[in-house]
Write an enzyme that holds these catalytic residues in place. Structure first.
Site, PDB file in Angstrom:
ATOM      1  N   GLU A  45       0.859  -1.182   0.000  1.00 43.47           N
ATOM      2  CA  GLU A  45       0.000   0.000   0.000  1.00 43.47           C
ATOM      3  C   GLU A  45       0.895   1.232   0.000  1.00 43.47           C
ATOM      4  OE1 GLU A  45      -2.833  -0.217   3.197  1.00 43.47           O
ATOM      5  OE2 GLU A  45      -3.243  -2.320   2.741  1.00 43.47           O
ATOM      6  N   ASP A  56      -5.087   8.672  10.431  1.00 40.79           N
ATOM      7  CA  ASP A  56      -3.716   8.225  10.680  1.00 40.79           C
ATOM      8  C   ASP A  56      -3.215   8.662  12.048  1.00 40.79           C
ATOM      9  OD1 ASP A  56      -3.443   7.009   8.161  1.00 40.79           O
ATOM     10  OD2 ASP A  56      -3.112   8.953   7.241  1.00 40.79           O
TER      11      ASP A  56
END
Length: 256
Positions: A45, A56
């Site tokens: 990824e 995140d």
């Protein structure tokens, strides 16, 4: 057949590694991809850095900020990926937020993904309803698998809908918090994994958030086809540089 679907048919537990494009140095993207494939990773990824990465944790946020300072942009990432399919064969997925894709132009972005050999996208802030109504046909036209996230709070009905519009795998988030914040899986998380398993979805599930070592990889893959590691890999790069990414993968897969 799309490389993602081919990989999902293999008879072993899959490891996907996330890293941020253009981090730690602008030119590291290709080297990290090539080294990860050599070390036995099943998927990669590639994180498209963004200034406001909501899902995140601090480790990935910092890498994103540094990558942007290094000059990484959507256009420059596609330039770096131009010849990547001459060097690697495993599935490549771009993970990023929808704003940079909109700014680039959604169809232009999909076209570039096809040209550079990207197999799928993970866009955490693209709602499945919007995707289904506005973008599914376009993504599929360019051979892209769009991967949706589910969490412990996602209803069974919603999960079934996500499964119906998906044609790759489902990203089973281990908690509703940000990336990199979990240590092991408690009873609640295991109950959630089992609940999803019992839905008998057509798409395999891969677990992400909180996977950091062989122990958590094995725990996650009791309930899923594979697991995704992001923050722990970036921490490894922070501490050891990019010269030996294979040592991290070997520890996770317990290879000698």
């Amino acid at each position: 057949m799309n490389r993602i679907n081919q990989k999902l048919q293999e008879d072993h537990k899959l490891l996907s590694i996330y890293f941020t494009a253009g981090y730690p140095d602008f030119e590291d993207t290709e080297k990290i991809i090539v080294d990860l494939e050599k070390s036995g990773v099943d998927f990669i990824e590639i994180g498209l850095p963004f200034s406001d990465p909501l899902a995140d944790g601090p480790t990935i946020q910092k890498s994103s900020t540094k990558a942007l300072k290094n000059g990484m942009t959507t256009s420059k990432l596609f330039e770096q990926l131009k010849g990547i399919r001459n060097k690697v064969e495993i599935p490549l997925i771009i993970m990023g937020y929808f704003n940079p894709i909109l700014q680039y132009g959604v169809e232009d972005f999909c076209k570039k993904c096809q040209e550079t050999g990207i197999d799928g996208l993970i866009i955490p802030d693209l709602p499945v309803d919007v995707y289904h109504e506005k973008y599914q046909e376009l993504f599929e036209q360019y051979g892209l698998r769009n991967i949706f996230l589910i969490t412990p709070q996602t209803s069974d009905e919603r999960i079934h809908f996500i499964d119906s519009v998906s044609n790759g795998f489902i990203y089973m988030v281990s908690s509703a918090s940000v990336t990199g914040s979990t240590s092991g899986f408690g009873e609640d998380t295991r109950a959630y994994f089992k609940r999803v398993n019992d839905l008998q979805l057509k798409n395999p599930q891969i677990v992400g958030f909180g996977i950091k070592d062989n122990e958590t990889f094995n725990q996650a893959t009791e309930y899923a086809k594979g697991a995704i590691i992001g923050s722990a890999f970036i921490k490894h790069i922070n501490e050891n540089g990019t010269s030996n990414v294979g040592s991290f993968v070997k520890k996770v897969k317990a290879l000698t």
